[in-house]
Design an enzyme around this catalytic site. Structure first.
Site, mmCIF file in Angstrom:
data_model
loop_
_atom_site.group_PDB
_atom_site.id
_atom_site.type_symbol
_atom_site.label_atom_id
_atom_site.label_comp_id
_atom_site.label_asym_id
_atom_site.label_seq_id
_atom_site.Cartn_x
_atom_site.Cartn_y
_atom_site.Cartn_z
ATOM 1 C CG ASP B 95 -1.984 1.053 1.156
ATOM 2 O OD1 ASP B 95 -2.085 1.721 0.109
ATOM 3 O OD2 ASP B 95 -2.714 1.215 2.146
ATOM 4 C CB SER B 96 0.560 4.548 -1.580
ATOM 5 O OG SER B 96 -0.687 4.939 -1.032
ATOM 6 N N GLY B 97 0.442 3.960 1.581
ATOM 7 C CA GLY B 97 0.507 4.605 2.893
ATOM 8 C C GLY B 97 -0.327 5.861 2.961
ATOM 9 N N GLY B 98 -1.041 6.160 1.856
ATOM 10 C CA GLY B 98 -1.913 7.337 1.875
ATOM 11 C C GLY B 98 -2.821 7.327 3.100
ATOM 12 C CG ASP B 149 -5.310 7.063 -1.578
ATOM 13 O OD1 ASP B 149 -4.252 6.941 -0.918
ATOM 14 O OD2 ASP B 149 -6.309 6.366 -1.367
ATOM 15 C CD GLN B 191 -10.058 7.428 -1.366
ATOM 16 O OE1 GLN B 191 -11.138 7.488 -0.776
ATOM 17 N NE2 GLN B 191 -8.996 6.793 -0.870
ATOM 18 C CG ASP B 268 -5.887 -4.488 2.862
ATOM 19 O OD1 ASP B 268 -6.548 -3.781 2.076
ATOM 20 O OD2 ASP B 268 -5.434 -4.039 3.934
ATOM 21 C CB CYS B 306 -10.650 -25.506 12.312
ATOM 22 S SG CYS B 306 -9.292 -24.458 11.758
ATOM 23 C CB CYS B 308 -5.688 -23.914 11.542
ATOM 24 S SG CYS B 308 -6.135 -23.671 13.272
ATOM 25 C CG HIS B 337 -8.683 -20.487 14.578
ATOM 26 N ND1 HIS B 337 -9.126 -21.745 14.209
ATOM 27 C CD2 HIS B 337 -9.797 -19.712 14.634
ATOM 28 C CE1 HIS B 337 -10.434 -21.728 14.068
ATOM 29 N NE2 HIS B 337 -10.875 -20.502 14.320
#
Lengths: 392, 392
Positions: B95-98, B149, B191, B268, B306, B308, B337
């Site tokens: 990510d750009s970090g905007g 952005d 945006q 994400d 599960c 895991c 988990h």
């Protein structure tokens, strides 16, 4: 006690008291000399059992006092014992918790029957007796279990230590008397502080009772290193050749190697894992601190010769960055490295004893390894001891 | 840009907008829909890259803002780029970090050139421009990189969002213009806040520039869930069929499945890993908290179905105990988990899309899965947003 952990002495160094052997336990063979990582609360801090095993560890230590308070012995019994609870299927030694009761808990009242104390967690009141501590350890099901002892402080008077010793001996007999399971090896703990006369009495009394193994307790609790080594040397020499000898609470590389030379087979200490979480990492030249600015530029691993997961996978700058960000992965990677260092050291020590080259290995190791400055060490230890009841 | 990540759309659901596809990147093929675990500082909190991979993760997210501040871009470049630095050899998106500049940093001054801000770590002053953010991401070397952005708050006025949007569009063009490497896919970020008119303007403008992929930004930042879904639906419908669509910051199971149904391919969020460290674990019935007294007696794993590492190896009572002791291993096991739960969910979603059974899978999942109460969620989110600048 035919099914419990037995000890085979394989070789004694001709130039020192160093011994190589093996402990046969219901959960596997443990080559000695051996170092046990500490998992007081049922986990070697930050690591999975899988990781601990991959490092090459054959036995871990857990603590009856901690597990009795949390989650409680019945909770562990219910899931089928400590091995299942922790997901660790190799050997386990449980300490009785005597040392923790005398160093962590508050408002202790020691009587001949046992010790009344308040939990360091919630202040609740508890009575522990030698009989109960064996019952707890039988429920937990470790391969090696320990008697309940009364621990003196390193600066207690002769008379005070003597009184504690009488109780420790009485408790050891009572522990032995109530043991029911025959698949656990019960070890006695030699006490007596820094007084050679009391250490001798203790070793003579306890060896007369024929325990499966003998621990040396009450050391590495704030006294100078040369005292630790001198008492270890004297006490180890009083213990039977054919039984394993366990020096409790010792875990720095230089102390391990020095104590192996004095006849010790088993060690445990939280030191390698505790200092790892503070960024102190073992190398063959001594301890370094990953937080130092030097490592913000170092593209190589901490120790390019080390074959642990951390050194195989990451640069020093990455580890430095993780510590800088207080990222939990950093504490793990440092813990893995330190345990791998100690585990590799134990393997080299054992190899050298079997090869008949222990003394020259020891000399060359100690020549390059620079221990932590003694004054710094004592003041760190003091700080740690003081913070423990707050911070475990 | 022939070597950069390309997208193959394999199948679209006949009953919804759900799509199955794959991203071909220089570091492997990533099946979509996909969820990226967040490793802002170059580590998925508590986990090694090995563990993340074993969970089935094909791509992780790292954050340019965080890495620029610590350890600094040159330090990562020096060890050979972000993949090497992290020890992660599969795909990475930076990510750009905007969003971080606009939510974490203080004393921001936004100008047409870029943004001046003070570090949330040490207060030092920095200028970031679109040109610099591309240069940084080219040095890091991720497979997918993002434009800079200007992020609005969820309650900003139309006029304020409109001004920010004009700047975001200008910055996107400048980012595209200065990109040099042809092995990284540059994604634009749509945006426009909660205003359909602005979202439409943004989608139209950015798609006219032909980016390799399109993100939807400025959502899941405190607005109600139905608004998030409505804006997602509207915006996704304005994006080209043949390009991947990435909904930033969304990560709860119910939101993922709802957004897949609206045409999203990439997600994400720090949510699954963050709530894990607070003891909140995903199950097919909803989130449970391992710290509840119920689990102090539960011998079974958290989720017996599960597969895991955590559920295969440990009882709920052990996990409960680790959280009770604040043992770091607990945070790891919970993180494993939750990421496994989301990773399995993504696999099932994709399988259902390919089988043509997505809608019935979605309905049956949402029928049994009880989302966190909306009021609780919003107040937790608010608390978290407020604590972030102190506590990241």
């Amino acid at each position: 006690m035919s099914n419990s952990a037995t000890f085979h002495l394989l070789k004694t160094c001709p130039d020192s008291k160093a011994r190589a052997g093996e402990l046969i336990t219901p959960h596997g063979v443990v080559p000695t000399p051996v170092f046990l990582p500490v998992g007081s609360q049922g986990a070697v801090k930050t690591l999975t059992p899988e990781e601990v095993k991959n490092i090459g560890v054959a036995m871990v230590l857990a603590n009856t006092y901690h597990l009795y308070l949390r989650p409680g012995i019945p909770a562990i019994e219910k899931v089928g014992g400590l091995h299942k609870f922790m997901g660790w299927h190799d050997a386990i030694l449980t300490d009785s918790g005597g040392y923790q009761i005398f160093s962590l808990a508050s408002l202790r009242q020691v009587g001949d029957d046992g010790v009344v104390f308040r939990s360091h967690i919630d202040g609740s009141q508890h009575l522990i007796t030698p009989e109960l501590i064996i019952q707890f350890q039988e429920s937990l099901g470790a391969d090696i279990i320990m008697v309940l002892d009364e621990c003196s402080a390193h600066d207690d008077s002769f008379e005070k230590v003597q009184r504690a010793l009488a109780r420790t001996h009485n408790w050891a007999e009572r522990c032995q008397r109530v043991q029911k399971r025959n698949d656990q090896a019960l070890y006695a703990i030699v006490q007596g502080g820094v007084f050679p006369e009391l250490r001798q009495q203790s070793a003579e009394f306890l060896t007369s009772l024929e325990f499966a193994g003998y621990a040396i307790g009450g050391l590495s609790i704030g006294e100078p290193k040369e005292v630790t080594l001198a008492v270890t040397e004297q006490t180890a020499a009083l213990l039977p050749e054919d039984k394993p000898r366990y020096l409790m609470g010792v875990g720095s590389p230089e102390d391990i190697i020095g104590s192996v030379a004095r006849g010790i087979d088993i060690f445990d200490s939280a030191l390698p894992t505790r200092v790892a979480r503070n960024g102190a990492l073992f190398t063959r030249l001594g301890r370094i601190n990953i937080q130092n600015a030097t490592y913000s530029q170092m593209e190589q691993p901490i120790d390019p010769e080390c074959n642990c997961y951390t050194c195989r996978t990451f640069s020093a700058v990455y580890l430095h960055h993780l510590f800088n960000c207080r990222e939990l992965l950093g504490y793990r990677l440092a813990t893995i490295h330190n345990l791998a260092f100690i585990s590799n050291l134990m393997g080299k020590i054992r190899g050298a004893i079997l090869d008949g080259t222990f003394n020259s290995f020891k000399d060359s190791f100690l020549l390059s390894y620079k221990p932590t400055n003694e004054q710094t060490r004592l003041s760190q230890k003091q700080k740690w001891l003081e913070s423990r009841s707050l911070n475990q």
